[in-house]
Design a protein around this motif. Structure first.
Motif, PDB file in Angstrom:
ATOM      1  N   VAL A  55      39.513  41.436  35.498  1.00 56.97           N
ATOM      2  CA  VAL A  55      40.553  42.127  36.260  1.00 56.97           C
ATOM      3  C   VAL A  55      40.368  43.632  36.148  1.00 56.97           C
ATOM      4  O   VAL A  55      40.433  44.370  37.144  1.00 56.97           O
ATOM      5  CB  VAL A  55      41.953  41.708  35.779  1.00 56.97           C
ATOM      6  N   MET A  56      40.118  44.102  34.922  1.00 54.52           N
ATOM      7  CA  MET A  56      39.899  45.531  34.728  1.00 54.52           C
ATOM      8  C   MET A  56      38.697  46.012  35.534  1.00 54.52           C
ATOM      9  O   MET A  56      38.735  47.064  36.185  1.00 54.52           O
ATOM     10  CB  MET A  56      39.677  45.819  33.237  1.00 54.52           C
ATOM     11  N   SER A  57      37.614  45.242  35.531  1.00 58.88           N
ATOM     12  CA  SER A  57      36.412  45.623  36.274  1.00 58.88           C
ATOM     13  C   SER A  57      36.710  45.777  37.759  1.00 58.88           C
ATOM     14  O   SER A  57      36.257  46.717  38.412  1.00 58.88           O
ATOM     15  CB  SER A  57      35.322  44.572  36.060  1.00 58.88           C
ATOM     16  N   ALA A  58      37.487  44.842  38.307  1.00 62.95           N
ATOM     17  CA  ALA A  58      37.803  44.892  39.728  1.00 62.95           C
ATOM     18  C   ALA A  58      38.672  46.098  40.067  1.00 62.95           C
ATOM     19  O   ALA A  58      38.441  46.791  41.056  1.00 62.95           O
ATOM     20  CB  ALA A  58      38.503  43.592  40.136  1.00 62.95           C
ATOM     21  N   VAL A  59      39.678  46.356  39.227  1.00 59.33           N
ATOM     22  CA  VAL A  59      40.544  47.520  39.459  1.00 59.33           C
ATOM     23  C   VAL A  59      39.715  48.797  39.398  1.00 59.33           C
ATOM     24  O   VAL A  59      39.820  49.675  40.257  1.00 59.33           O
ATOM     25  CB  VAL A  59      41.691  47.558  38.430  1.00 59.33           C
ATOM     26  N   ARG A 165      53.951  43.955  35.306  1.00 57.02           N
ATOM     27  CA  ARG A 165      53.830  42.609  34.721  1.00 57.02           C
ATOM     28  C   ARG A 165      53.713  41.609  35.849  1.00 57.02           C
ATOM     29  O   ARG A 165      54.557  41.558  36.751  1.00 57.02           O
ATOM     30  CB  ARG A 165      55.043  42.283  33.844  1.00 57.02           C
ATOM     31  N   GLN A 166      52.673  40.797  35.806  1.00 56.43           N
ATOM     32  CA  GLN A 166      52.448  39.744  36.780  1.00 56.43           C
ATOM     33  C   GLN A 166      52.143  38.459  36.023  1.00 56.43           C
ATOM     34  O   GLN A 166      51.095  38.343  35.379  1.00 56.43           O
ATOM     35  CB  GLN A 166      51.285  40.094  37.712  1.00 56.43           C
ATOM     36  N   GLU A 167      53.070  37.526  36.062  1.00 52.16           N
ATOM     37  CA  GLU A 167      52.931  36.265  35.327  1.00 52.16           C
ATOM     38  C   GLU A 167      52.715  36.571  33.842  1.00 52.16           C
ATOM     39  O   GLU A 167      53.562  37.187  33.218  1.00 52.16           O
ATOM     40  CB  GLU A 167      51.804  35.423  35.926  1.00 52.16           C
ATOM     41  N   THR A 168      51.589  36.183  33.283  1.00 52.72           N
ATOM     42  CA  THR A 168      51.358  36.447  31.852  1.00 52.72           C
ATOM     43  C   THR A 168      50.449  37.652  31.635  1.00 52.72           C
ATOM     44  O   THR A 168      49.995  37.888  30.513  1.00 52.72           O
ATOM     45  CB  THR A 168      50.725  35.214  31.175  1.00 52.72           C
ATOM     46  N   TYR A 169      50.189  38.423  32.680  1.00 57.12           N
ATOM     47  CA  TYR A 169      49.351  39.620  32.578  1.00 57.12           C
ATOM     48  C   TYR A 169      50.239  40.865  32.648  1.00 57.12           C
ATOM     49  O   TYR A 169      51.221  40.918  33.392  1.00 57.12           O
ATOM     50  CB  TYR A 169      48.336  39.687  33.713  1.00 57.12           C
ATOM     51  N   VAL A 170      49.850  41.893  31.891  1.00 57.60           N
ATOM     52  CA  VAL A 170      50.517  43.190  31.966  1.00 57.60           C
ATOM     53  C   VAL A 170      49.440  44.254  32.101  1.00 57.60           C
ATOM     54  O   VAL A 170      48.439  44.245  31.368  1.00 57.60           O
ATOM     55  CB  VAL A 170      51.376  43.471  30.720  1.00 57.60           C
ATOM     56  N   ASP A 177      45.330  57.746  40.588  1.00 52.90           N
ATOM     57  CA  ASP A 177      45.646  56.711  41.563  1.00 52.90           C
ATOM     58  C   ASP A 177      46.388  55.561  40.889  1.00 52.90           C
ATOM     59  O   ASP A 177      46.089  54.390  41.128  1.00 52.90           O
ATOM     60  CB  ASP A 177      44.368  56.190  42.224  1.00 52.90           C
ATOM     61  N   SER A 178      47.373  55.890  40.054  1.00 52.77           N
ATOM     62  CA  SER A 178      48.063  54.837  39.298  1.00 52.77           C
ATOM     63  C   SER A 178      48.781  53.851  40.211  1.00 52.77           C
ATOM     64  O   SER A 178      48.792  52.644  39.943  1.00 52.77           O
ATOM     65  CB  SER A 178      49.058  55.456  38.315  1.00 52.77           C
ATOM     66  N   GLY A 179      49.369  54.343  41.299  1.00 48.37           N
ATOM     67  CA  GLY A 179      50.036  53.436  42.226  1.00 48.37           C
ATOM     68  C   GLY A 179      49.057  52.493  42.892  1.00 48.37           C
ATOM     69  O   GLY A 179      49.323  51.294  43.033  1.00 48.37           O
ATOM     70  N   GLN A 180      47.899  53.010  43.286  1.00 47.57           N
ATOM     71  CA  GLN A 180      46.879  52.170  43.895  1.00 47.57           C
ATOM     72  C   GLN A 180      46.332  51.175  42.872  1.00 47.57           C
ATOM     73  O   GLN A 180      46.123  49.999  43.187  1.00 47.57           O
ATOM     74  CB  GLN A 180      45.741  53.032  44.444  1.00 47.57           C
ATOM     75  N   ALA A 181      46.110  51.646  41.636  1.00 48.32           N
ATOM     76  CA  ALA A 181      45.603  50.751  40.594  1.00 48.32           C
ATOM     77  C   ALA A 181      46.580  49.596  40.359  1.00 48.32           C
ATOM     78  O   ALA A 181      46.174  48.441  40.224  1.00 48.32           O
ATOM     79  CB  ALA A 181      45.382  51.537  39.301  1.00 48.32           C
ATOM     80  N   ARG A 182      47.858  49.912  40.317  1.00 43.51           N
ATOM     81  CA  ARG A 182      48.860  48.867  40.124  1.00 43.51           C
ATOM     82  C   ARG A 182      48.845  47.873  41.284  1.00 43.51           C
ATOM     83  O   ARG A 182      48.918  46.652  41.070  1.00 43.51           O
ATOM     84  CB  ARG A 182      50.249  49.492  39.996  1.00 43.51           C
ATOM     85  N   SER A 183      48.732  48.374  42.501  1.00 43.98           N
ATOM     86  CA  SER A 183      48.708  47.481  43.669  1.00 43.98           C
ATOM     87  C   SER A 183      47.510  46.552  43.637  1.00 43.98           C
ATOM     88  O   SER A 183      47.611  45.355  43.944  1.00 43.98           O
ATOM     89  CB  SER A 183      48.710  48.311  44.955  1.00 43.98           C
ATOM     90  N   ILE A 184      46.349  47.093  43.260  1.00 47.88           N
ATOM     91  CA  ILE A 184      45.144  46.259  43.177  1.00 47.88           C
ATOM     92  C   ILE A 184      45.333  45.181  42.123  1.00 47.88           C
ATOM     93  O   ILE A 184      45.016  44.001  42.336  1.00 47.88           O
ATOM     94  CB  ILE A 184      43.915  47.130  42.852  1.00 47.88           C
ATOM     95  N   GLN A 190      48.309  37.919  41.840  1.00 44.53           N
ATOM     96  CA  GLN A 190      49.113  37.097  42.748  1.00 44.53           C
ATOM     97  C   GLN A 190      48.243  36.157  43.579  1.00 44.53           C
ATOM     98  O   GLN A 190      48.639  35.019  43.858  1.00 44.53           O
ATOM     99  CB  GLN A 190      49.935  38.008  43.665  1.00 44.53           C
ATOM    100  N   THR A 191      47.062  36.621  43.982  1.00 46.33           N
ATOM    101  CA  THR A 191      46.207  35.799  44.848  1.00 46.33           C
ATOM    102  C   THR A 191      45.137  35.042  44.073  1.00 46.33           C
ATOM    103  O   THR A 191      44.578  34.069  44.587  1.00 46.33           O
ATOM    104  CB  THR A 191      45.514  36.675  45.908  1.00 46.33           C
ATOM    105  N   GLY A 192      44.833  35.489  42.867  1.00 45.84           N
ATOM    106  CA  GLY A 192      43.746  34.883  42.109  1.00 45.84           C
ATOM    107  C   GLY A 192      42.378  35.199  42.684  1.00 45.84           C
ATOM    108  O   GLY A 192      41.391  34.564  42.333  1.00 45.84           O
ATOM    109  N   GLU A 193      42.321  36.206  43.571  1.00 38.51           N
ATOM    110  CA  GLU A 193      41.067  36.566  44.219  1.00 38.51           C
ATOM    111  C   GLU A 193      40.746  38.026  43.960  1.00 38.51           C
ATOM    112  O   GLU A 193      41.644  38.871  43.862  1.00 38.51           O
ATOM    113  CB  GLU A 193      41.143  36.325  45.733  1.00 38.51           C
ATOM    114  N   LEU A 194      39.456  38.314  43.885  1.00 38.33           N
ATOM    115  CA  LEU A 194      39.006  39.682  43.686  1.00 38.33           C
ATOM    116  C   LEU A 194      38.802  40.367  45.028  1.00 38.33           C
ATOM    117  O   LEU A 194      38.505  39.715  46.024  1.00 38.33           O
ATOM    118  CB  LEU A 194      37.700  39.691  42.900  1.00 38.33           C
ATOM    119  N   PRO A 195      38.960  41.696  45.076  1.00 33.94           N
ATOM    120  CA  PRO A 195      38.707  42.413  46.330  1.00 33.94           C
ATOM    121  C   PRO A 195      37.251  42.260  46.751  1.00 33.94           C
ATOM    122  O   PRO A 195      36.354  42.119  45.912  1.00 33.94           O
ATOM    123  CB  PRO A 195      39.019  43.877  45.964  1.00 33.94           C
TER     124      PRO A 195
END
Length: 587
Positions: A55-59, A165-170, A177-184, A190-195
């Motif tokens: 997840v971190m890599s994708a963000v 916080r999303q499910e069991t992830y924080v 770009d903190s707002g963009q990072a949070r959205s990503i 939520q989707t379980g898919e990477l960009p």
């Protein structure tokens, strides 16, 4: 399959994300993840659980930014990890979470004078994740206090940070770009898919033009035009419509000057050249590259002017949602003398590409957030006696005891330092050399104080280890040894160095141990007495102003009143002299 997925992740994502980092830091900036790794991950079966590292890599790849002096901490059951003990120690010391409370973590954090930090943590349950969210919000608030007064831009960066916080992830995101990072982050969970990874921009052969661009083009106009063309090619690769563009450059100097000075508001800035491409037929697409003579401070002031231009344009398109959305995400960036205005599909990527094309990828780019998000902070409690001041509560976070300089002062009076300890003798010798350089016969107390203040502001650097949870600054940084011998100190080291030099020069001075940031952070400063009047001074914060902004910085905490100091300092008001004179010591 999970094992194979982890191997792909290890080889393609982690190594691409962190090519130059070890457990304590890096000599090179962190670069975006290798998009090939993300492509491989995207093709993995949907049932594969997303690790915090993935997840971190994708963000990080989507943000497309790099940070120098980065430390990386992560754990993953299927790949070689960094020091697990160090990771656990950081999460407990910084975030307040014990090792049993979280299951996985991936952290990228700047060290030193930068507050940039991204973290993804996974918990066993949503209840545990809620507790983790609360802890990270507390950390975000505390981290703002770490930089308040010392590095205002970094404090602002933290204030604009985000926790999600999303499910069991924080996730924790402290970056431009903190707002963009949070959205990503939220979309991934939520989707379980990477960009989808972007198509890579082809790297041209190193022609003579490229060599000139990287190592110094003889024709500045040619360089801004080349940078504009390179960014336009990148924008096209990211899906921007390039079918109809209006271009402006030195070929039409009057038109270019009108746009730069009247539309962009840069009439008072030392811009030397610019090239602009704008969309037509209702398109808000706009890429502008300009060269400006000046340091980062000048560049960021120009960025602020361009942000005002973007704000006004966004307001003008408020009735047109599609265009307004593009303008909402637009930004202006500075990279080693070049500024780019970026109104396009992926402005953060274009900012990164500007630094690459200009040969400044190691330092990256700087920008300023246009859309601030309110971070809740504890309400300030007024003092029961001084209603216009915050109530002071000693933070008690660190040892703020003042170093005893009586032996040094006695030796100075006697003119005999032979009986001093080794460290005190080093301080004595340093003080004698400094005062011998900066004081002259006939100086009054104000002139002596100003000379001492100027020397400390210009010659002592702040010890940024104090802002790092994983490094403990030496005790000398809290003492005159740090300021006068090592030329590196924290606030108490600045304050005690200032007082000792004033004592030896015959200027009446005291050290105040109080607090800042709503009594959350311990802080020390001084008061001097001139012509019977007390004045407040804070060498530390003015030294940091000089360190952050350079020679253009003007002292803000020299000989001010107690009421002025109380705007962002707290102390025991009843037991410290009141500074009421507003003449800055002029008498």
């Amino acid at each position: 399959m999970k094992r194979m997925f982890a191997i792909l992740l290890s080889a393609a994502v982690l190594l691409g994300l962190l090519p130059a980092c070890d457990q304590r830091g890096a000599s090179k900036p962190t670069q975006p993840a290798d998009t090939a790794g993300l492509e491989a991950a995207n093709s993995a079966p949907a049932e594969v659980e997303l690790s915090c590292t993935l997840v971190m890599s994708a963000v990080w790849a989507e943000l497309g930014i790099g940070i120098p002096e980065a430390e990386t901490l992560y754990n993953d059951p299927d790949v070689e990890t960094t020091d697990q003990e160090r990771l656990a120690a950081y999460i407990e010391g910084a975030y307040g979470l014990s090792e049993g409370e979280w299951e996985g973590a991936s952290i990228v954090r700047a060290t030193g004078a930068s507050a940039i930090e991204l973290a993804v943590l996974r918990f066993a349950s949503e209840e545990a994740a809620r507790h983790g969210e609360d802890c990270l919000r507390d950390y975000l608030y505390s981290r703002e206090g770490d930089f308040t007064g010392y590095a205002p831009e970094q404090a602002r960066l933290v204030a604009d940070g985000a926790v999600s916080r999303q499910e069991t992830y924080v996730g924790l995101f402290i970056c431009e770009d903190s707002g963009q990072a949070r959205s990503i982050f939220e979309e991934i969970i939520q989707t379980g898919e990477l960009p989808e990874p972007p198509e890579p921009t082809p790297t041209p052969e190193p022609t003579q033009d490229v060599v000139e661009k990287l190592y110094g083009v003889r024709d500045p106009q040619k360089r801004v035009v080349e940078l504009l063309d390179a960014l336009l090619a990148d924008c096209e690769a990211f899906g921007d419509d390039m079918s109809s563009l209006e271009r402006m450059d030195r070929g039409d100097p009057d038109r270019l000057k009108a746009v730069m000075e009247e539309e962009y508001g840069l009439a008072d800035y030392p811009w030397t050249d610019a090239a602009i491409a704008r969309g037509t037929n209702g398109s808000v697409f706009e890429i502008a590259v300009m060269h400006i003579d000046g340091d980062l401070h000048v560049g960021m002031d120009a960025v602020e002017e361009l942000n005002a231009y973007l704000d006004a344009k966004e307001e003008a398109y408020a009735r047109f949602p599609t265009q307004a959305e593009v303008l909402h995400e637009a930004m202006a960036v500075w990279s080693d003398g070049f500024i780019a205005l970026l109104v396009c599909n992926e402005p953060s990527f274009m900012g990164h590409f500007l630094s690459v094309h200009s040969g400044s990828e190691k330092t990256g780019f700087s920008t300023m957030r246009r859309h601030m998000e309110e971070v809740p902070v504890p309400s300030a409690q007024p003092d029961p006696v001084y209603a216009d001041r915050e109530k002071f509560t000693p933070p008690g976070k660190e040892d703020m005891s003042i170093y005893d300089t009586s032996a040094i002062r006695a030796a100075w009076t006697a003119g005999d330092p032979s009986g001093l300890s080794e460290d005190d003798r080093a301080v004595y010798d340093a003080a004698r050399e400094i005062l011998g350089e900066i004081l002259t016969d006939g100086m009054d107390d104000l002139e002596k104080e100003e000379a001492i203040y100027r020397w400390l502001v210009n010659h002592v650097d702040y010890d940024w280890r104090h802002q790092d949870f994983m490094v403990q600054p030496p005790r000398s940084s809290y003492e005159p040894y740090g300021g006068l011998v090592d030329h590196t100190a924290v606030c108490l080291g600045y304050a005690t160095s200032f007082q000792l030099l004033c004592d030896l020069a015959g200027v009446e001075c005291i050290t105040v141990v109080g607090a800042a940031f709503h009594s959350e952070e311990s802080h020390g400063w001084n008061m001097v007495r001139l012509n019977g009047n007390w004045y407040c001074v804070d060498v530390t914060w003015d030294a940091n102003g000089r360190e952050q902004l350079g020679g253009s910085y003007k002292w803000r905490y020299f000989n001010i009143t107690s009421d002025e100091m109380a705007r962002n300092h707290q102390w025991d008001y009843d037991n410290v002299p009141e500074a009421t004179a507003e003449d800055r010591g002029q008498g």
